[in-house]
Scaffold this motif. Structure first.
Motif, PDB file in Angstrom:
ATOM      1  N   THR A 230       0.806  -1.221   0.000  1.00 27.70           N
ATOM      2  CA  THR A 230       0.000   0.000   0.000  1.00 27.70           C
ATOM      3  C   THR A 230       0.839   1.270   0.000  1.00 27.70           C
ATOM      4  O   THR A 230       0.356   2.334  -0.392  1.00 27.70           O
ATOM      5  N   ASP A 231       2.100   1.200   0.437  1.00 21.94           N
ATOM      6  CA  ASP A 231       2.944   2.401   0.503  1.00 21.94           C
ATOM      7  C   ASP A 231       4.032   2.422  -0.563  1.00 21.94           C
ATOM      8  O   ASP A 231       4.933   3.254  -0.505  1.00 21.94           O
ATOM      9  N   ILE A 232       3.970   1.532  -1.544  1.00 21.17           N
ATOM     10  CA  ILE A 232       4.969   1.492  -2.611  1.00 21.17           C
ATOM     11  C   ILE A 232       4.411   2.210  -3.836  1.00 21.17           C
ATOM     12  O   ILE A 232       3.389   1.801  -4.396  1.00 21.17           O
ATOM     13  N   PRO A 233       5.071   3.276  -4.286  1.00 20.75           N
ATOM     14  CA  PRO A 233       4.567   4.025  -5.446  1.00 20.75           C
ATOM     15  C   PRO A 233       5.062   3.461  -6.771  1.00 20.75           C
ATOM     16  O   PRO A 233       6.088   2.781  -6.844  1.00 20.75           O
ATOM     17  N   ASN A 241      12.572   7.732 -12.750  1.00 24.84           N
ATOM     18  CA  ASN A 241      13.959   7.528 -13.168  1.00 24.84           C
ATOM     19  C   ASN A 241      14.420   6.200 -12.586  1.00 24.84           C
ATOM     20  O   ASN A 241      13.787   5.651 -11.690  1.00 24.84           O
ATOM     21  N   TRP A 242      15.536   5.687 -13.092  1.00 23.48           N
ATOM     22  CA  TRP A 242      15.944   4.325 -12.736  1.00 23.48           C
ATOM     23  C   TRP A 242      16.167   4.174 -11.237  1.00 23.48           C
ATOM     24  O   TRP A 242      15.704   3.212 -10.625  1.00 23.48           O
ATOM     25  N   ALA A 243      16.883   5.110 -10.618  1.00 28.67           N
ATOM     26  CA  ALA A 243      17.190   4.988  -9.191  1.00 28.67           C
ATOM     27  C   ALA A 243      15.914   5.027  -8.354  1.00 28.67           C
ATOM     28  O   ALA A 243      15.742   4.251  -7.417  1.00 28.67           O
ATOM     29  N   LYS A 244      15.016   5.939  -8.712  1.00 30.26           N
ATOM     30  CA  LYS A 244      13.754   6.039  -7.965  1.00 30.26           C
ATOM     31  C   LYS A 244      12.968   4.731  -8.071  1.00 30.26           C
ATOM     32  O   LYS A 244      12.423   4.240  -7.075  1.00 30.26           O
ATOM     33  N   GLY A 245      12.919   4.155  -9.267  1.00 32.77           N
ATOM     34  CA  GLY A 245      12.176   2.911  -9.447  1.00 32.77           C
ATOM     35  C   GLY A 245      12.814   1.746  -8.729  1.00 32.77           C
ATOM     36  O   GLY A 245      12.132   0.941  -8.086  1.00 32.77           O
ATOM     37  N   ALA A 246      14.144   1.637  -8.822  1.00 29.40           N
ATOM     38  CA  ALA A 246      14.838   0.497  -8.213  1.00 29.40           C
ATOM     39  C   ALA A 246      14.681   0.473  -6.702  1.00 29.40           C
ATOM     40  O   ALA A 246      14.681  -0.598  -6.084  1.00 29.40           O
ATOM     41  N   LEU A 247      14.545   1.645  -6.099  1.00 31.84           N
ATOM     42  CA  LEU A 247      14.445   1.714  -4.641  1.00 31.84           C
ATOM     43  C   LEU A 247      13.017   1.502  -4.134  1.00 31.84           C
ATOM     44  O   LEU A 247      12.801   1.485  -2.917  1.00 31.84           O
ATOM     45  N   GLN A 248      12.053   1.328  -5.026  1.00 30.84           N
ATOM     46  CA  GLN A 248      10.683   1.050  -4.586  1.00 30.84           C
ATOM     47  C   GLN A 248      10.443  -0.453  -4.512  1.00 30.84           C
ATOM     48  O   GLN A 248       9.395  -0.968  -4.903  1.00 30.84           O
ATOM     49  N   THR A 249      11.424  -1.182  -4.022  1.00 31.59           N
ATOM     50  CA  THR A 249      11.278  -2.609  -3.762  1.00 31.59           C
ATOM     51  C   THR A 249      11.440  -2.816  -2.263  1.00 31.59           C
ATOM     52  O   THR A 249      11.896  -1.918  -1.551  1.00 31.59           O
ATOM     53  N   VAL A 250      11.087  -3.981  -1.774  1.00 29.99           N
ATOM     54  CA  VAL A 250      11.043  -4.172  -0.325  1.00 29.99           C
ATOM     55  C   VAL A 250      11.620  -5.530   0.059  1.00 29.99           C
ATOM     56  O   VAL A 250      11.368  -6.532  -0.605  1.00 29.99           O
ATOM     57  N   ASP A 251      12.424  -5.536   1.117  1.00 31.01           N
ATOM     58  CA  ASP A 251      12.942  -6.770   1.708  1.00 31.01           C
ATOM     59  C   ASP A 251      11.984  -7.234   2.798  1.00 31.01           C
ATOM     60  O   ASP A 251      11.417  -6.410   3.534  1.00 31.01           O
ATOM     61  N   ARG A 252      11.834  -8.545   2.933  1.00 30.21           N
ATOM     62  CA  ARG A 252      10.903  -9.093   3.915  1.00 30.21           C
ATOM     63  C   ARG A 252      11.549 -10.255   4.668  1.00 30.21           C
ATOM     64  O   ARG A 252      12.496 -10.881   4.187  1.00 30.21           O
ATOM     65  N   PRO A 253      11.022 -10.581   5.851  1.00 30.75           N
ATOM     66  CA  PRO A 253      11.627 -11.632   6.693  1.00 30.75           C
ATOM     67  C   PRO A 253      11.086 -13.023   6.374  1.00 30.75           C
ATOM     68  O   PRO A 253       9.998 -13.396   6.823  1.00 30.75           O
ATOM     69  N   TYR A 254      11.836 -13.805   5.631  1.00 30.99           N
ATOM     70  CA  TYR A 254      11.394 -15.147   5.278  1.00 30.99           C
ATOM     71  C   TYR A 254      11.945 -16.220   6.204  1.00 30.99           C
ATOM     72  O   TYR A 254      11.559 -17.386   6.096  1.00 30.99           O
ATOM     73  N   GLY A 255      12.846 -15.860   7.090  1.00 32.94           N
ATOM     74  CA  GLY A 255      13.371 -16.834   8.033  1.00 32.94           C
ATOM     75  C   GLY A 255      14.554 -17.596   7.473  1.00 32.94           C
ATOM     76  O   GLY A 255      14.761 -17.665   6.254  1.00 32.94           O
ATOM     77  N   SER A 320      -3.682   5.363  -8.206  1.00 30.98           N
ATOM     78  CA  SER A 320      -4.002   6.707  -8.675  1.00 30.98           C
ATOM     79  C   SER A 320      -2.945   7.660  -8.139  1.00 30.98           C
ATOM     80  O   SER A 320      -2.308   7.391  -7.119  1.00 30.98           O
ATOM     81  N   GLN A 321      -2.785   8.789  -8.824  1.00 26.59           N
ATOM     82  CA  GLN A 321      -1.737   9.730  -8.453  1.00 26.59           C
ATOM     83  C   GLN A 321      -2.189  10.570  -7.274  1.00 26.59           C
ATOM     84  O   GLN A 321      -3.275  11.142  -7.278  1.00 26.59           O
ATOM     85  N   THR A 322      -1.336  10.645  -6.256  1.00 26.87           N
ATOM     86  CA  THR A 322      -1.682  11.381  -5.038  1.00 26.87           C
ATOM     87  C   THR A 322      -0.994  12.726  -4.957  1.00 26.87           C
ATOM     88  O   THR A 322      -1.291  13.511  -4.059  1.00 26.87           O
ATOM     89  N   GLY A 323      -0.048  12.989  -5.845  1.00 28.69           N
ATOM     90  CA  GLY A 323       0.684  14.251  -5.776  1.00 28.69           C
ATOM     91  C   GLY A 323       1.930  14.182  -4.922  1.00 28.69           C
ATOM     92  O   GLY A 323       2.660  15.151  -4.807  1.00 28.69           O
ATOM     93  N   VAL A 324       2.199  13.042  -4.290  1.00 30.07           N
ATOM     94  CA  VAL A 324       3.393  12.867  -3.465  1.00 30.07           C
ATOM     95  C   VAL A 324       4.532  12.389  -4.352  1.00 30.07           C
ATOM     96  O   VAL A 324       4.559  11.228  -4.768  1.00 30.07           O
ATOM     97  N   ASN A 325       5.457  13.280  -4.682  1.00 28.66           N
ATOM     98  CA  ASN A 325       6.600  12.953  -5.536  1.00 28.66           C
ATOM     99  C   ASN A 325       6.178  12.367  -6.883  1.00 28.66           C
ATOM    100  O   ASN A 325       6.925  11.628  -7.503  1.00 28.66           O
ATOM    101  N   GLY A 326       4.970  12.706  -7.308  1.00 23.19           N
ATOM    102  CA  GLY A 326       4.489  12.204  -8.585  1.00 23.19           C
ATOM    103  C   GLY A 326       4.102  10.746  -8.583  1.00 23.19           C
ATOM    104  O   GLY A 326       3.831  10.170  -9.638  1.00 23.19           O
ATOM    105  N   GLY A 327       4.072  10.124  -7.404  1.00 22.90           N
ATOM    106  CA  GLY A 327       3.832   8.697  -7.330  1.00 22.90           C
ATOM    107  C   GLY A 327       2.372   8.314  -7.453  1.00 22.90           C
ATOM    108  O   GLY A 327       1.480   9.043  -7.023  1.00 22.90           O
ATOM    109  N   PHE A 328       2.145   7.143  -8.039  1.00 18.76           N
ATOM    110  CA  PHE A 328       0.813   6.535  -8.096  1.00 18.76           C
ATOM    111  C   PHE A 328       0.776   5.455  -7.014  1.00 18.76           C
ATOM    112  O   PHE A 328       1.577   4.519  -7.031  1.00 18.76           O
ATOM    113  N   TYR A 329      -0.166   5.580  -6.090  1.00 21.28           N
ATOM    114  CA  TYR A 329      -0.266   4.658  -4.974  1.00 21.28           C
ATOM    115  C   TYR A 329      -1.551   3.841  -5.085  1.00 21.28           C
ATOM    116  O   TYR A 329      -2.548   4.287  -5.669  1.00 21.28           O
TER     117      TYR A 329
END
Length: 336
Positions: A230-233, A241-255, A320-329
């Protein structure tokens, strides 16, 4: 380790009786074998990124064989996955898990379906379509691909109607490798047909087919949770841009067990998008350095996997676009 454990697990499947009373044993076999064999999928994924061996021919052979055994068109997938990494979280040029916009026809359909089914039933349907049907639908028809590649696309052919986008997901230069990928799949299908004749169709469906579904569920589950919440744009062309897109990934605890069997693919994914050439066994150290140097940029969600999966399935529908850094959430509530 991955190949040895997989061979052992599949071998044990040949010993389970073909009886209804053995259904619980078959279910256990499917979960264990599919989970173990998913490690082979990850190793082939490493080969696709040139992160497995200094010799590209060794990588090509290992990746091609492992993915063909799992009915994945290796070289076609290698191309589409490279496009995914080059355009991560790009709404138009992205590849895999690209969400529909709320004002698009597909977005209105998804939002309307969620509204009619209700959150709980929609979540169940979303889990089924993603984890069970998602991988073959993506390979065959390009489901969840970016807008610029047209619809549908296919990992098996570039003939009509699979070549109608503003961009070509598989340009002419990829055709030879696509044919080789298809030949690998045909060889594997021939082996399965021979095994069905020599043993029985039921034996092949259970020994090979059940773990196949679990492997697909793992790989879609991983990628879904790596790129969706829900918080990934996501970003349109004007803001991406490439850096902005690449950093919108998330690490998770799989054990520790899953991280061992699946080579940390779900817990070092931010680092993987920064540099996919880092081998999985060095990704842990690289991730630690990345978090140490840029702690505010590395996403990590400690939510237990089953809860995160349910949240994503029930709340991540259209953006939909929220206006926060141009992101669609993602809209957490269905449109009224």
């Amino acid at each position: 380790m991955s190949l040895g454990l997989s061979v052992l697990a599949y071998g044990l499947g040949t010993l389970i009786p073909l009886q209804l009373s053995a259904a619980p044993l078959w279910l256990l076999y499917a979960v264990v074998t599919g989970t173990v064999a998913a490690g082979c999928w990850v190793i082939a994924h490493e080969c696709g990124h040139r992160a497995f061996h200094p010799n590209p021919r060794v990588e090509a052979v290992v990746g091609f064989v492992l993915h063909s055994l799992l009915l994945v068109p290796y070289f076609s997938w290698q191309r589409s996955h490279a496009v995914h990494h080059a355009n991560c979280n790009h709404l138009e040029a992205g590849e895999t898990h690209v969400p529909p916009r709320s004002d698009s026809s597909s977005g209105r359909f998804v939002a309307g379906t969620r509204r009619q089914l209700g959150q709980g039933l929609y979540g169940v349907a979303s889990l089924f379509t993603h984890l069970v049907l998602g991988w073959p639908l993506y390979l065959m028809f390009g489901v969840a691909s970016g807008e610029e590649y047209g619809s549908p696309t296919s990992h098996f052919t570039t003939a009509a109607p699979f070549r109608n986008g503003a961009r070509q997901l598989f340009p002419d230069s990829c055709r030879r490798l696509m044919v080789i990928s298809n030949l690998g799949l045909l060889a594997m299908v021939a082996v399965l047909v021979w095994a069905s004749i020599h043993f029985s169709p039921a034996r092949v469906l259970l020994v090979y087919g059940l773990p196949y579904l679990v492997i697909n569920a793992w790989l879609v589950g991983y990628t879904w949770l790596q790129h969706t919440d829900t918080d990934i744009p996501h970003f349109s062309s004007s803001d991406w841009n490439w850096a902005k897109g690449a950093l919108q990934t998330v690490d998770r605890p799989y054990g520790p067990l899953l991280n061992l069997l699946h080579h940390g693919i779900g817990s070092t994914h931010v680092c993987h998008h920064i540099n996919p050439r880092i081998p999985h066994y060095n990704a842990w150290r690289a991730s630690a350095l990345l978090k140490q140097r840029f702690p505010e940029l590395v996403r990590y969600d400690p939510t237990p996997i089953h809860r995160a999966l349910w949240r994503v399935a029930t709340h991540c529908t259209v953006v939909s676009q929220t206006g926060v850094n141009g992101g669609f959430y993602y809209n957490s509530k269905p449109a009224s």
